[in-house]
Every structure is written in C-alpha cells, then in structure tokens.
Enzyme design. Structure first.
Site, mmCIF file in Angstrom:
data_model
loop_
_atom_site.group_PDB
_atom_site.id
_atom_site.type_symbol
_atom_site.label_atom_id
_atom_site.label_comp_id
_atom_site.label_asym_id
_atom_site.label_seq_id
_atom_site.Cartn_x
_atom_site.Cartn_y
_atom_site.Cartn_z
ATOM 1 C CB CYS A 1 6.120 7.768 -14.502
ATOM 2 S SG CYS A 1 4.968 7.183 -15.728
ATOM 3 C CB CYS B 1 1.216 1.824 -12.042
ATOM 4 S SG CYS B 1 2.798 2.836 -11.892
ATOM 5 C CB CYS C 1 5.915 14.011 -14.203
ATOM 6 S SG CYS C 1 6.389 15.091 -15.631
ATOM 7 C CB CYS D 1 -20.296 16.892 16.025
ATOM 8 S SG CYS D 1 -19.185 17.778 16.966
ATOM 9 C CB CYS E 1 9.347 3.548 -12.460
ATOM 10 S SG CYS E 1 8.870 2.103 -13.313
ATOM 11 C CB CYS F 1 9.161 9.479 -14.195
ATOM 12 S SG CYS F 1 10.475 9.808 -15.389
ATOM 13 C CG ASN G 1 -19.884 16.655 10.913
ATOM 14 O OD1 ASN G 1 -18.840 17.144 11.166
ATOM 15 N ND2 ASN G 1 -21.098 16.769 11.336
#
Lengths: 441, 453
Positions: A400, A397, A404, A146, A363, A359, A211
């Site tokens: 895109c 990468c 999308c 906690c 990009c 995209c 937690n």
C-alpha cells in the site's frame, strides 16, 4: 569537488577524494567505458564539468559498428528509464586513442584515466598493456563483460562467464602491468561471487561491476522488428540505465560481503544522481561509473552529484569517502537471519489521503485483503474516502505504501507484539517461538 | 545639488515597519508548492542545453541545473545555483513576470504541454534556504577599495553583495529610512509584502561589511563630489522619482494622487479607504494594473482603469489584466483625462475625471467631453527620472532623463557606474539585479586597474 569560487562560502568540506585499488581521483564519479569516454575531447570536457575519472572506451582491435545501435525503454511517459546498446569496443585507431589518453593525462594529471582493454591472445594483452601504461594512465580495466558481438569472438562476457579464463587473463594483465588492474565483471551469470573471486585469484587490484545485461529492449509490434533495428533485424544488446540499479546493487553488495574477497569495487549500473552513488558506496563501492545518464543528459549532471554528495557527507558526518564505503553492507543479511517476530502495520494519515483507493485495490488484489472502503468504518460520515486498515490482518508487506501517490501518507509502523526476536534459522535450530501468522486465512 | 564642504551625512536609523500596514491583509495569490508537487514538477524538466529559459532570464540563472537539484533532493545546492546568479532570487521568484520571461520561453510551450513552473520551483528552493537561514557566500579578502552606492533598492543590493564577495568595502546611501527600494515600497503585496522584502535585505546584508546609511539624500545631505571623494568608485541605483502628475484643471483637488506614492503608503502605513466608492486609475502599464487590484482588494467597491488606448495596446502584462478583470475591475478605453471635477459640497475633493474620447490616432474627438464620476483618482502614467541628480556632473550623459551607460554599467565619468530603473527607465526587479551585478563586475575590473571605468 566543487571548488569554492571567489566569494562562495567556504564551509569545511568533506573530502570527495576516492581511491579504488590504488587509482586515486578527486571525486568518486567516473565516466564508464562507453560512448561518453570515447575520445580525448569528450573526456577533457567531462573533467572540466567536474568528473573525477574516466574509463576510456575499450581498446582492442578496432571494430566496425552497425547502424543503428541504441534502444530506449520508455515507461509511463518517461523516456529512457532503461537503455540498451549493440555497439562494440572502440572503432578508432589505437594510435589515436593512445595519443589522446597521453594528452589528457598531461592536461589533467590529478584526474583518473583508466584504460579499458579487450584483446585475445597473451601476446596481444602484453602489447596493449605496455602501450596503455606508456600513456601515463592511472589504471587498466579488463573488459570481461560485454554481452554482445565480442563474446561471440571469445572475448568480453565469454571471459567473464568462465572463472578459469578470467583468472588466467587477469594474471597475465597483472604480470605485465605496473599500474592497478580492475576486472570488469558481467552480470550475465547466476552468481557473481565465483567470478569476483577468480579476478582476485588472478591478482586484480579491484573489480568493476556491473557491465550490461543481455537483453532485447523491445519489439516493433507493427513491423515485428527487434529494437534497435539494423534494417529489419535486431540482436540482443546490453541493458543498462536506472532500471538496472537494483541488480547492480545486489551484485556489488554480494561481493562486498563475500568472505575472503575484500577487493575494492567500482560500482556501475543505473547511477543517475548523487543518491544512487551513495547507495553504491554504502554497499561497498569506492567509486561509481556512469554512462547512460550522461548519454541522456550530458556531463553537466555531475555538478549536482558532487554537490549533493558533499552535502550528504556533511549531514551524516563523513569526512572522507573511505569512511562511507560499505557502511550498509553489515545490514545485508540472509533471509534465514531475519526476525520473523518483527511486526509492522500500515497507518494511513487521513489528513494526507486524497482518496484514490489505490492502496485498497492493491491490498485486495495483490496482497492480503486487509484495507477496506471508508464506508465500512463504523459511523462513516457518507463522504470520507480514507480507506480503513484492518490492523489485525495487516501483514506489513509495504504494498500500500509503495502504490500510494502521496509521500508520507502511508507509514509502516512497528508494533510491539510481546514475542522475543526469532529467525527462521533459530526456529529450526533451537525451536524459537514464532508469533501467530497474520493474513494466512 | 547642494554644495557642502563639510559633509553632513546625518544618517538616521532604519525605521521599523508598522504592524497595521494596509498591505497586511494581502495574502499570497499563488500558493507555494509542496515537496511532492515540487519534485513532480522538477522531474518534468527536460534539462535543456543552452536552455531558452536561461536566455530569457536577465540574470541568467542556470534554471535546468537548479531544477535538477530539486529533483534529486539537493535543495541547498539548488538555492546556491539560484543565488549565485541572482542574490534576490527569493523576491524574483515571486515578482518576476515569468509568463513573459523564463516560463514563456520553456520549450514545452512549443510541444503544446504546460511549461515548467519555474517561478514556483525557484520559490520552493529559495524559501527552504530562507527557512534554514542558510548563507551561501562570504566576503572576499579585503582589497582596501571602497565603493559608494546610491539607493538601497535591488540594483544596489545586488551590486553591493557582489562587490563584497569580491572583497571591496561597500557603503549604501538611502534617502528613505526603509531599505529595499521598490521591493519594499512598491511591489504588489499579493506577491511580496514589505516585511518579506526587509527580511531578504537582512539576508543579503548578512554577508557582512555592507554599511547602510539610511536617511541620507545624495545631493542634499551629501554632495556628489563628496561621495566621489569618499569612495574609489560610485554606483548609482537610485531608481525613479515621483509620479508624473497631470497638469490639468482641478489637479490640486484632494484624493488625486500618484499611484506609486499611494502604493508606498499602502505598503508602509495604515491607509483608510473605507469612504471611497469609486476609484479611477489612469494608465495602462503594470503599475496601473497593480493598483487597480490593490484598490479592489482593500475594499473599494468600484475600480475603473482609464486608458488612452485600447485594451490590446496596454503596456501592462495581459496576464495581470486578466487577473484584474477577475477581481471585478472595470475599464474605460480611449479616454484622455483633461481635468478634474470638484465635489458639489466643499468643493475640495475630486468628484470626477473630465475626459475626452480619442480616435485611432489618439486625437481628441471634438464633442465627446464627459465626466467619469469618482471619488479617488490614482495616476499611474509614469514617474519622473532622477537624472537631474547627475545632470551637472561632467561626463555623465542623460537620455530622456535616464543615465546613459555602456552594457557594463559604465557612465562616461571615470569611476561612476549606474544600473536599475535610473538607467533602464523602469523595468523589472530582475533587470535591476542583473544590471547591479554586471556593474559590480565592471567596478571590480576598474578597481583592479583592468578597465578605464
């Protein structure tokens, strides 16, 4: 388990029975130690709805709570994708809790009831553990996690952040307990592994994680109040809900693959549905605990969880939960062992593309400037809005595809480039040949 | 009713559908949801507790739960939730007037946001199950008890399926040679064509052990007493009878037909309407609103709805009438047909409807008699009831031709139950399913000796 009602088709069903460090439950879905597991009435209703286990709201010296206690993070029209709280452990008399735990176990002998505990001194641990065991509970969970209110008093995450203290208190608990002991870990550490190992050295039978994460859920920009507000003040609270799942998955997997660890894990953090649960199980959890989604939508969400998990197991040929546990762990690798010569490029399906150009913008502004307007395509018809991927520059990468809005429209496709696999480590150690960089102009 | 000591029961095979049925030109008026659309819509659902949509559904499908399952990709579980409450959930997804049931009661309406498209989501889940041919249920252990069901429409199919799940033996008696009742012969084909209805019937029957005897008319081919002798309990889901026709001068002329009979021909037969120029449909209920649209779609250039009351007084759904207007259907309000004019040539076919105008109290206004010219008249002013089938049975009460039962579908006669249109006077498919299902549970209790029946 969804028991086939009279006349429901009885396919040969996978078994959802779960075993976490000796704590057995009819399915891997437990209520986490939190408001939904605050009382006998609640836990029993949850079991009736289909939950397999419950970790009782943490017992200790009953506290006084503030009003208000919860804050929600709402994102782009969806309420509560993130959540935090400044509520403490139980505020009900210990006797009441113990009596209700006893009654619940009597009525639901096959369900798992785990008692979460948080006290200070060795004597207090000894006393509360004995009384917990007397209820007939199936296990204990030591709340070392906690991150608000209790840690300032030397409990909760104050313990979870100090491996030595963690190990010592765990060893007391294990000494006094005749039932399995889980240690609930805090994510408010830079590396979870020493803390899991401390619990192991202390003799724990398993760990629960994560937690909540220390957080400020928001600021009222008109009144300058910190949310959730207590009059005009607020404090840091514990962050949870579906938004924390990636953090929890990482910590779960970090321990699951840590050499010499090997303890069962009860996975916690942003589990909202059966898919989330499957991810935790594949990354090493034997059971999963849920709080926030129950707080937002009620115990009845478990019907879909049981059913969806059963269907998933059937589709993937798993007969038991044990067969699933950790199946994805071997695929969690160090960066240095990833193949640098592996190459993907983005393909846009012109039939699915709706022409939003997200995209392209992503990009251009956020990646490697290799998606271009439809009009740049030779022979453009003057109408098409399907962007063009310059495959010679695409670094693969995923950005895109992530942006999308149409599923299946952009796919990342593997392209053979003739280079043998070569990781960074191999490159450094043996001079393995790397392919020419793309997009590094 | 024919007395018959040696029952004939001359069951004849189910008839196949003809390929050139007039209805085959109809296409879905609402496109199915794509997966993306379904998931987006499912994620909008608030997962209400004690949800108004569930209360609005006569079969009480757990709508929030089936929608949540779509959102998580638990498609099979979603369909299971639907079919557990409504075995004809595929049909109901298409034909239910959701605007006045579940969707109409969605809490989003109160928030001023578009309500969840529950019907479309239900169609998404049930279509997937049909595509995969998933069967969710199997017959219960044999109880040795047998139930006879009269009629093979939605009420009996729902009752039969539930009874099989409970382990009772089931025989359905259907006077036609096609099964499915109005789902096959009456539902507007832009919502559900006969072939889809029959596919669903086969899917329901796939639970096994439902003996369907087509071409057997109870009361003619098989006496009611014999039926009761054969079975431990009997369910009557016989629907309604023939169209009500107008008893007016000229009513015997050709090209005056009951709407339900005409719809059945359109759905099952090749129906040539190419010669007709102007069709008048008499009535203001949902059958009238279906038939005006069907007549237009089949190519009749002018179609007029002729109704005794005013536009807002129609019992047909407003959303259906709006769609009819979009299709170019015209209307004539406050007109009462009082006779039919014959054509000037052979004098055998109808050439117009003689009408009188009605005032606010639906009293004829003297001097307003005139003729609405037309060459086809379809009467959608109601159907007769089949109560006479049961009229002579001691213990069975009828009210306006409807079989009187309690809420569980029990008639006053021991072991005799009823549901669907013959009980409710003509409601939606979903009401018939609900009544069949409820009666099946009552029959089960009766057969187990827990109820007086």
């Amino acid at each position: 388990m969804v028991e086939p009602s009279n006349g429901t088709k009885k396919n040969v069903s996978p078994s959802l029975v779960s075993n976490t460090g000796g704590i057995v439950s009819p399915n891997p879905f437990w209520l986490a130690s939190a408001p939904p597991a605050n009382s006998g009435g609640q836990v029993q209703r949850a079991f009736d709805a289909g939950w397999g286990g419950a970790v009782w709201k943490t017992l200790g010296q009953p506290i006084q709570n503030v009003s208000s206690r919860f804050g929600g993070m709402h994102a782009k029209g969806v309420r509560g994708v993130g959540f935090n709280n400044i509520e403490l452990i139980t505020d009900r008399p210990l006797e009441t809790n113990f009596r209700e735990i006893y009654d619940t176990k009597k009525k639901y002998p096959k369900h798992a009831v785990i008692v979460s505990l948080m006290v200070e001194t060795r004597e207090e641990w000894k006393d509360i553990i004995k009384r917990s065991i007397d209820t007939g509970a199936d296990g204990l969970e030591l709340n070392f996690g906690c991150p608000h209110g209790m840690c300032e008093r030397g409990m909760g995450s104050a313990v979870g952040q100090e491996p030595k203290v963690n190990q010592e208190i765990t060893s007391w608990a294990v000494e006094y307990s005749s039932i399995p002991v889980l240690v609930k870990l805090t994510p408010n550490v830079s590396d979870i592994r020493p803390h899991g190992m401390a619990a192991k050295r202390g003799g724990a039978h398993g760990v629960s994680l994560i937690n909540t994460i220390k957080s400020i859920i928001g600021v009222d920009i008109d009144s300058f109040a910190i949310e959730p507000r207590v009059q005009n003040l607020g404090t840091n609270g514990g962050y949870c809900g579906q938004a924390v799942r990636p953090i929890a998955l990482h910590m779960c997997a970090s321990l699951a693959r840590e050499e010499g660890f090997g303890l069962p894990i009860s996975g916690i953090g942003g589990v909202c549905n059966w898919r989330d649960a499957v991810e935790f199980i594949l990354l090493g959890s034997s059971s999963v605990q849920v709080c926030t989604e129950v707080m937002l939508r009620g115990y009845r969400i478990v019907e879909d969880m049981n059913e969806g998990l059963t269907q998933y197991m059937r589709d993937h040929g798993f007969a038991t939960i044990d067969e699933m546990v950790g199946k994805a762990v071997p695929n969690y690798s160090e960066w240095g062992d990833l193949d640098l010569n592996y190459e993907t490029i983005a393909k846009i399906d012109p039939d699915k593309c709706i022409g939003c150009n997200l995209c392209m913008t992503a990009c251009h502004d956020g990646a490697h400037q290799c998606i271009h307007p439809a009009s740049t395509k030779p022979g453009w018809d003057g109408k098409s809005r399907v962007p063009v991927v310059d495959e010679s520059e695409c670094v693969g990468c995923n950005l895109c595809q992530i942006v999308c809005p149409v599923s299946g429209c952009i796919t990342m496709e593997e392209v053979p480039n003739g280079f043998a696999p070569a990781t960074w480590n191999q490159h450094v150690e043996t001079g393995a040949q790397l392919r020419p960089k793309k997009g590094a102009h | 009713m024919t007395e018959s000591h040696t029952p004939r029961d001359p069951a004849t095979p189910r008839a196949p559908l003809s390929a050139d049925r007039a209805e085959s030109i109809f296409t879905d008026y609402k496109p199915a949801l794509t997966r993306d659309q379904a998931i987006t819509e499912a994620n909008r659902c608030l997962f209400c507790t004690d949800a108004p949509c569930v209360q609005a559904c006569p079969t009480h499908i757990d709508i929030p739960q089936f929608i949540r399952k779509i959102a998580t990709g638990n498609d099979e579980g979603s369909a299971r939730t639907i079919f557990s409450s409504n075995i004809l959930g595929m049909t109901c997804a298409r034909v239910c007037p959701v605007e006045v049931l579940c969707v109409g009661d969605c809490v989003y309406n109160d928030k001023g946001e578009p309500p969840i498209q529950i019907g479309k989501l239900q169609r998404y889940a049930t279509d997937l199950a049909f595509e995969k041919g998933t069967q969710f249920f199997e017959a219960g252990p044999d109880t040795g008890k047998s139930v006879g069901l009269v009629g093979a429409g939605p009420a009996s199919l729902a009752a039969a399926h539930r009874l099989r799940r409970l382990g009772h033996r089931v025989t359905i008696y259907e006077k036609r040679r096609v099964v499915g009742g109005l789902n096959t012969t009456g539902v507007a084909p832009h919502k559900l064509r006969a072939d889809a209805s029959l596919e669903e019937v086969d899917w329901v029957l796939a639970i096994g052990g439902i003996d369907v005897r087509t071409g057997v008319s109870i009361g003619t081919d098989l006496s009611f007493e014999e039926l009761e002798k054969r079975h431990d309990a009997v369910f009557v889901g016989a629907g309604l009878g023939a169209d009500t026709l107008l008893d007016a001068p000229g009513s015997q002329l050709a090209n005056i037909e009951g709407a339900v009979a005409w719809i059945e021909r359109m759905k099952l037969e090749k129906l040539d309407v190419s010669g007709f120029q102007h069709c008048v449909v008499v009535g203001g209920g949902n059958t009238a609103l279906d038939v005006v649209r069907e007549a237009r779609t089949l190519g009749i250039p002018k179609v007029t709805l002729l109704y005794r009351g005013h536009e807002a007084g129609m019992s047909g759904y407003e959303h259906e009438w709006e769609s009819a207007k979009v299709q170019g259907v015209g209307a004539a309000w406050r007109l009462q047909p009082i006779g039919f004019e014959a054509d000037v040539g052979a004098g055998k076919s109808v050439a117009g409807v003689k009408c009188v105008r009605l005032d606010e109290t639906k009293k004829a206004i003297p001097g307003t008699e005139h003729v609405v010219p037309c060459d086809l008249v379809l009467l959608a002013i109601g159907q007769s009831t089949l109560g006479s089938l049961l009229a002579s049975l001691p213990g069975v009460a009828l009210e306006k031709g409807r079989v009187v039962t309690d809420e569980q579908g029990r008639t006053g006669r021991r072991g005799l139950f009823a549901g669907g249109d013959c009980r409710n006077g003509g409601k939606e498919v979903v009401n018939a399913v609900a009544e069949g299902d409820t009666a099946a549970l009552a029959i089960d209790a009766y057969l187990k000796g827990n109820s007086h029946g």
